[in-house]
Scaffold this active site. Structure first.
Site, PDB file in Angstrom:
ATOM      1  N   GLY A 189       0.802  -1.213   0.000  1.00  0.00           N
ATOM      2  CA  GLY A 189       0.000   0.000   0.000  1.00  0.00           C
ATOM      3  C   GLY A 189       0.837   1.267   0.000  1.00  0.00           C
ATOM      4  N   SER A 190       0.634   2.147  -0.980  1.00  0.00           N
ATOM      5  CA  SER A 190       1.514   3.304  -1.102  1.00  0.00           C
ATOM      6  C   SER A 190       1.024   4.237  -2.202  1.00  0.00           C
ATOM      7  CB  SER A 190       2.941   2.836  -1.403  1.00  0.00           C
ATOM      8  OG  SER A 190       2.919   1.843  -2.413  1.00  0.00           O
ATOM      9  N   ARG A 191       1.909   5.186  -2.611  1.00  0.00           N
ATOM     10  CA  ARG A 191       1.537   6.148  -3.637  1.00  0.00           C
ATOM     11  C   ARG A 191       2.758   6.582  -4.433  1.00  0.00           C
ATOM     12  NH1 ARG A 191      -0.830  11.537  -1.391  1.00  0.00           N
ATOM     13  NH2 ARG A 191       0.846  12.726  -2.360  1.00  0.00           N
TER      14      ARG A 191
END
Length: 232
Positions: A189-191
């Site tokens: 999970g990240s960006r």
């Protein structure tokens, strides 16, 4: 042979960074199954999910130096003019930022948005708030690459998320990168933020699903002919 090729083409390979995690989940499943058999099958579900998370599918990337390709799979969460992080040394003037948020079900292999040479790589420690929040650009752990392209320098920032605990980047300063080339990965999970100089126009909408190495998120020119693609 046709059935074999069909199965082989359907199964997506797992990135090597995921091997230790898949193995750990499998061993944990065996141990849990020894304690209580139903736990083995629950553990196997998580093992399969782990293998799915670390998948590394082949992508076909448009080969055009005027196009900016999505560096990540996920949802376009922001398209706005903002000042780039200070560590990128891209100046104090606002740049077009396109953000792609990756949830735990997206492929997390990161790819170069444009062809160019890596000018610098800057890592910053930080917190792990929800990567969808705008403040994550400043508060969260992140790793930023500055790439020299034919249109000037662009920034690509890997931002850790709520459950992410490690950013991986195997690219090095002064190395060339092709558009769509793999350069890193963020676990769980990240960006990804892409900062673009003047002349770039967004080609995606908020909420749109982007595919790393394939989706055009911005463009420096228009009214062009057919674009050649490269498989990787």
């Amino acid at each position: 042979m046709s059935l074999f090729n069909t199965v082989r083409n359907t199964i997506v390979p797992v990135h090597k960074e995921g091997y230790p995690f898949v193995a750990a989940f499998f061993v944990a499943s065996l141990v849990l199954g020894w304690i209580f058999e139903p736990l083995f099958w629950i553990g196997m579900i998580f093992t399969l999910w782990c293998a799915y998370f670390f998948r590394d599918p082949e992508r076909v990337t448009p080969q055009d130096d005027d196009l900016v390709i999505s560096p990540a799979d996920g949802r376009v969460s922001a398209i706005q003019m903002v000042t780039p992080p200070a560590e990128l040394d891209l100046g104090s003037e606002p740049m077009l930022r396109v953000s792609v948020f990756m949830n735990v079900f997206n492929c997390h292999v990161n790819r170069a948005p444009m062809r160019g040479r890596i000018v610098s790589i800057n890592y910053r420690s930080g917190s792990f708030v929800n990567a969808e929040l705008d403040k994550a650009s400043e508060d969260n752990e992140r790793n930023g690459l500055v790439i020299e392209t034919r249109h000037g320098q662009i920034g690509v920032v890997q931002i850790a998320g709520l459950v992410a605990r490690r950013i991986l980047c195997w690219a090095n300063t002064n190395e060339p990168l092709d558009a769509g080339e793999r350069f890193g990965l963020i676990r769980f999970g990240s960006r990804l933020d892409v900062f673009l100089p003047a002349g770039a126009a967004p080609r995606v909408s908020l909420g749109q699903t982007a595919i790393a190495g394939e989706t055009v998120i911005a463009e420096f020119a228009s009214a062009k002919g057919p674009v050649i693609s490269r498989r990787s």
